[in-house]
Design a protein around this motif. Sequence first.
Motif, PDB file in Angstrom:
ATOM      1  N   SER A   1       0.833  -1.202   0.000  1.00 51.99           N
ATOM      2  CA  SER A   1       0.000   0.000   0.000  1.00 51.99           C
ATOM      3  C   SER A   1       0.866   1.249   0.000  1.00 51.99           C
ATOM      4  CB  SER A   1      -0.921   0.010   1.225  1.00 51.99           C
ATOM      5  OG  SER A   1      -1.861  -1.033   1.165  1.00 51.99           O
ATOM      6  N   ARG A   2       0.450   2.228  -0.813  1.00 46.33           N
ATOM      7  CA  ARG A   2       1.192   3.484  -0.929  1.00 46.33           C
ATOM      8  C   ARG A   2       0.221   4.654  -0.902  1.00 46.33           C
ATOM      9  NH1 ARG A   2       6.010   3.007  -3.596  1.00 46.33           N
ATOM     10  NH2 ARG A   2       6.374   5.099  -2.752  1.00 46.33           N
ATOM     11  N   PHE A   3       0.659   5.759  -0.332  1.00 40.01           N
ATOM     12  CA  PHE A   3      -0.090   7.001  -0.442  1.00 40.01           C
ATOM     13  C   PHE A   3       0.258   7.676  -1.764  1.00 40.01           C
ATOM     14  CE2 PHE A   3      -0.661   7.266   4.315  1.00 40.01           C
ATOM     15  CZ  PHE A   3      -2.051   7.332   4.276  1.00 40.01           C
ATOM     16  N   LEU A   4      -0.750   8.170  -2.439  1.00 36.91           N
ATOM     17  CA  LEU A   4      -0.565   8.956  -3.647  1.00 36.91           C
ATOM     18  C   LEU A   4      -0.645  10.442  -3.344  1.00 36.91           C
ATOM     19  CD1 LEU A   4      -2.931   6.871  -5.962  1.00 36.91           C
ATOM     20  CD2 LEU A   4      -0.447   6.631  -5.706  1.00 36.91           C
ATOM     21  N   ALA A   5      -1.509  10.788  -2.393  1.00 37.66           N
ATOM     22  CA  ALA A   5      -1.766  12.163  -1.998  1.00 37.66           C
ATOM     23  C   ALA A   5      -2.622  12.090  -0.737  1.00 37.66           C
ATOM     24  CB  ALA A   5      -2.505  12.920  -3.106  1.00 37.66           C
ATOM     25  N   PRO A   6      -2.833  13.222  -0.049  1.00 38.73           N
ATOM     26  CA  PRO A   6      -3.754  13.183   1.086  1.00 38.73           C
ATOM     27  C   PRO A   6      -5.127  12.654   0.657  1.00 38.73           C
ATOM     28  CG  PRO A   6      -2.508  15.221   1.119  1.00 38.73           C
ATOM     29  CD  PRO A   6      -2.167  14.538  -0.179  1.00 38.73           C
ATOM     30  N   GLY A   7      -5.577  11.601   1.337  1.00 43.48           N
ATOM     31  CA  GLY A   7      -6.875  11.019   1.016  1.00 43.48           C
ATOM     32  C   GLY A   7      -6.870  10.045  -0.137  1.00 43.48           C
ATOM     33  N   GLU A   8      -5.696   9.757  -0.712  1.00 45.48           N
ATOM     34  CA  GLU A   8      -5.613   8.845  -1.849  1.00 45.48           C
ATOM     35  C   GLU A   8      -4.536   7.793  -1.606  1.00 45.48           C
ATOM     36  OE1 GLU A   8      -5.055  10.857  -5.531  1.00 45.48           O
ATOM     37  OE2 GLU A   8      -6.735  12.232  -5.225  1.00 45.48           O
ATOM     38  N   ALA A   9      -4.917   6.532  -1.713  1.00 43.98           N
ATOM     39  CA  ALA A   9      -3.981   5.429  -1.504  1.00 43.98           C
ATOM     40  C   ALA A   9      -4.134   4.413  -2.619  1.00 43.98           C
ATOM     41  CB  ALA A   9      -4.225   4.758  -0.153  1.00 43.98           C
ATOM     42  N   LEU A  10      -3.081   3.633  -2.817  1.00 46.40           N
ATOM     43  CA  LEU A  10      -3.043   2.598  -3.846  1.00 46.40           C
ATOM     44  C   LEU A  10      -2.655   1.290  -3.178  1.00 46.40           C
ATOM     45  CD1 LEU A  10      -3.069   2.187  -7.037  1.00 46.40           C
ATOM     46  CD2 LEU A  10      -0.579   2.371  -6.892  1.00 46.40           C
ATOM     47  N   VAL A  11      -3.381   0.219  -3.495  1.00 48.47           N
ATOM     48  CA  VAL A  11      -3.114  -1.090  -2.911  1.00 48.47           C
ATOM     49  C   VAL A  11      -2.909  -2.101  -4.028  1.00 48.47           C
ATOM     50  CG1 VAL A  11      -3.928  -2.891  -1.352  1.00 48.47           C
ATOM     51  CG2 VAL A  11      -4.604  -0.519  -0.952  1.00 48.47           C
ATOM     52  N   GLN A  12      -1.782  -2.823  -3.985  1.00 47.96           N
ATOM     53  CA  GLN A  12      -1.582  -3.907  -4.949  1.00 47.96           C
ATOM     54  C   GLN A  12      -2.391  -5.115  -4.499  1.00 47.96           C
ATOM     55  OE1 GLN A  12       2.225  -4.608  -6.816  1.00 47.96           O
ATOM     56  NE2 GLN A  12       2.037  -6.816  -6.514  1.00 47.96           N
ATOM     57  N   MET A  13      -3.258  -5.580  -5.400  1.00 50.81           N
ATOM     58  CA  MET A  13      -4.178  -6.656  -5.072  1.00 50.81           C
ATOM     59  C   MET A  13      -3.694  -7.980  -5.646  1.00 50.81           C
ATOM     60  SD  MET A  13      -6.374  -5.110  -3.252  1.00 50.81           S
ATOM     61  CE  MET A  13      -7.669  -6.354  -3.103  1.00 50.81           C
ATOM     62  N   PRO A  14      -3.920  -9.068  -4.937  1.00 55.58           N
ATOM     63  CA  PRO A  14      -3.554 -10.398  -5.434  1.00 55.58           C
ATOM     64  C   PRO A  14      -4.591 -10.907  -6.421  1.00 55.58           C
ATOM     65  CG  PRO A  14      -4.626 -10.609  -3.325  1.00 55.58           C
ATOM     66  CD  PRO A  14      -4.529  -9.125  -3.595  1.00 55.58           C
ATOM     67  N   LEU A  15      -4.256 -11.996  -7.095  1.00 56.83           N
ATOM     68  CA  LEU A  15      -5.259 -12.679  -7.903  1.00 56.83           C
ATOM     69  C   LEU A  15      -6.366 -13.208  -6.997  1.00 56.83           C
ATOM     70  CD1 LEU A  15      -3.036 -14.811 -10.331  1.00 56.83           C
ATOM     71  CD2 LEU A  15      -3.976 -12.517 -10.717  1.00 56.83           C
ATOM     72  N   ALA A  16      -7.547 -13.342  -7.556  1.00 63.01           N
ATOM     73  CA  ALA A  16      -8.669 -13.864  -6.774  1.00 63.01           C
ATOM     74  C   ALA A  16      -8.384 -15.262  -6.248  1.00 63.01           C
ATOM     75  CB  ALA A  16      -9.935 -13.854  -7.619  1.00 63.01           C
ATOM     76  N   THR A  17      -7.531 -15.998  -6.956  1.00 62.85           N
ATOM     77  CA  THR A  17      -7.222 -17.378  -6.567  1.00 62.85           C
ATOM     78  C   THR A  17      -6.105 -17.478  -5.537  1.00 62.85           C
ATOM     79  OG1 THR A  17      -5.768 -17.518  -8.490  1.00 62.85           O
ATOM     80  CG2 THR A  17      -8.018 -18.377  -8.736  1.00 62.85           C
ATOM     81  N   ASP A  18      -5.415 -16.369  -5.230  1.00 63.83           N
ATOM     82  CA  ASP A  18      -4.331 -16.384  -4.250  1.00 63.83           C
ATOM     83  C   ASP A  18      -4.911 -16.396  -2.837  1.00 63.83           C
ATOM     84  OD1 ASP A  18      -2.370 -16.368  -6.155  1.00 63.83           O
ATOM     85  OD2 ASP A  18      -1.985 -14.209  -6.042  1.00 63.83           O
ATOM     86  N   THR A  19      -4.416 -17.309  -2.027  1.00 60.43           N
ATOM     87  CA  THR A  19      -4.969 -17.464  -0.675  1.00 60.43           C
ATOM     88  C   THR A  19      -3.894 -17.445   0.412  1.00 60.43           C
ATOM     89  OG1 THR A  19      -4.872 -19.882  -0.875  1.00 60.43           O
ATOM     90  CG2 THR A  19      -6.935 -18.805  -1.525  1.00 60.43           C
ATOM     91  N   ASP A  20      -2.649 -17.111   0.070  1.00 60.58           N
ATOM     92  CA  ASP A  20      -1.592 -17.137   1.079  1.00 60.58           C
ATOM     93  C   ASP A  20      -1.717 -15.952   2.037  1.00 60.58           C
ATOM     94  OD1 ASP A  20      -0.443 -14.890  -0.114  1.00 60.58           O
ATOM     95  OD2 ASP A  20       1.024 -16.044  -1.241  1.00 60.58           O
ATOM     96  N   ALA A  21      -0.807 -15.894   3.006  1.00 65.01           N
ATOM     97  CA  ALA A  21      -0.893 -14.869   4.042  1.00 65.01           C
ATOM     98  C   ALA A  21      -0.773 -13.467   3.468  1.00 65.01           C
ATOM     99  CB  ALA A  21       0.204 -15.103   5.087  1.00 65.01           C
ATOM    100  N   TYR A  22       0.060 -13.292   2.448  1.00 62.02           N
ATOM    101  CA  TYR A  22       0.238 -11.973   1.870  1.00 62.02           C
ATOM    102  C   TYR A  22      -0.977 -11.538   1.066  1.00 62.02           C
ATOM    103  CZ  TYR A  22       5.038 -12.328   3.435  1.00 62.02           C
ATOM    104  OH  TYR A  22       6.161 -12.459   4.218  1.00 62.02           O
ATOM    105  N   ALA A  23      -1.642 -12.487   0.421  1.00 60.20           N
ATOM    106  CA  ALA A  23      -2.873 -12.169  -0.294  1.00 60.20           C
ATOM    107  C   ALA A  23      -3.960 -11.731   0.678  1.00 60.20           C
ATOM    108  CB  ALA A  23      -3.338 -13.378  -1.110  1.00 60.20           C
ATOM    109  N   ARG A  24      -4.087 -12.447   1.778  1.00 63.46           N
ATOM    110  CA  ARG A  24      -5.071 -12.066   2.787  1.00 63.46           C
ATOM    111  C   ARG A  24      -4.740 -10.697   3.379  1.00 63.46           C
ATOM    112  NH1 ARG A  24      -4.150 -17.522   4.165  1.00 63.46           N
ATOM    113  NH2 ARG A  24      -2.982 -16.927   6.048  1.00 63.46           N
TER     114      ARG A  24
END
Length: 372
Positions: free
Chosen positions: A243-266
Motif C-alpha cells: 500500500s502506498r499514499f498517492l496524496a492526502p486522502g488517496e492510496a493505492l493497494v496492490q491486489m492479489p489474484l482472486a485465486t491467491d490465498t496465502d498470508a500476503y494475499a489475505r
Amino acid sequence: MTRALNRRGFLVAAGVTAAGAALATTTQGFARASAAAGTFRVPVEDVRHTRTWMAWPDSTSIWGGKLSGVQADIALIARTVAKYEPVVMCANPGSAAKARSMCGSSVTVITSIPVDDCWTRDSGPVFRTDGAGGLDAVGLNFNGWGNKQAHAKDALVAGRIAAWVGVPFSRADLVGEGGAVEQDGAGTLMATRSSLVNRNRNPGMSERQIEAAMCAAYGASKVIWFDGVRGQDITDDHVDATSRFLAPGEALVQMPLATDTDAYARDARQQYSILSTPTTATGLPMDAMRLQGPDYDRIRSTNRDFLASYANFYLCNDAVISAHFGDTKADAAARATLARLYPDRVIEQLDIDRLGTGGGGIHCVTQQQPAA
C-alpha cells in the motif's frame, strides 16, 4: 502459484552477532524528535527532490552468489533515476571503483558513508520540511529488521547522510524502517503492526506509544494500522510493498489474484478493506485504488522468495520508476495504471529480478531528499 511465505529469507543468516551489537548501541539514549515535529513534517513522496540516496551492496556473506546480479540491478536503478535527478551512491572504499564503473558518470559515488547493504529506504534518514525553506532529518534507529542481519554500519547511515547534507538530525523514539511507514504529507501515516508493534524492534512499547513516536517523528497525527504478516520475511511485511499514499486522502493497494490465498494475499485484501473506510487526519474520506499484481505462474522468476511488487515504485523528479516481471498482461496494466495516476511523469519499467530474489524492490533501495 501463491507467493512463498519467506521473502528475503535467505538474508536472515548473515551476521546476527554483529547485528545484536548494533542493536545495543542504537536503542540507547534516543534524542527526542518531537521537539521539531510541530513544525517539520515528512512530505508526500511526489514533491520535488534535491537528490536520491542509494547504497552499494558488496557483501558476499549477505548475498552469496547473487551479489553480482544484485549489483547490476542497483546500478540500473541508479542510472535510471539519474536521468531525472542527482543520485548519490554510498559505497565502501573497497568496492567504490566497481560501483563507479557499473553506475557510470551520471551517479556520484562517495566513500565517506560505509554501508552493510543496499536497503537505503530502511537505513537512511527520513527527511522533513517545514514549508518555509527548512530541512531536517530523523533516524529510525535501524536495527537490521529486528536483529536479523549485520547492520553495524547501516545503523549509522542515517546520521552520516544528515551530516553530509548539513541538516539537523534527531532520533525517533522507536525502532523502525522507512519502508515500514507510509506518509501522505498531511498528517496521516499507515503501517503494519507486524513490523513495528513487534518485540524485535520495540520491546515493552505499546501500540499507542509506538504510534505517538511515529507521529512525533513524521509530523503526523493519525496512523492507519494493518495487521500485516509477522515472522515470514525479514521485514515482517513492510507496508510499501503493498500500500502506498498517492496524496492526502488517496492510496493505492496492490491486489492479489482472486485465486491467491496465502498470508500476503489475505493481508493485501485486509489493507484494501481498511483503507476503503477511514478518514485522514484532516477528516477527508480515503479513496483507495487497486493495482493488480502479477500472476506468479507467469513471471520470469521461479525463486520462492521473489517479491513481484509494482506498488514498490519510486517517484523521482518527472518520472515513476517501477518494475516489470514477465507477466506481460499484468506488466502492461501496471504501467497503464501508473501513467493514469501520474500523467505528467515518464513511466520507466525495469527488470530488477535479481533484487527481487532478495525480497525487495526499487522503493526499498532508494531514499529521497526533498527540496526544502
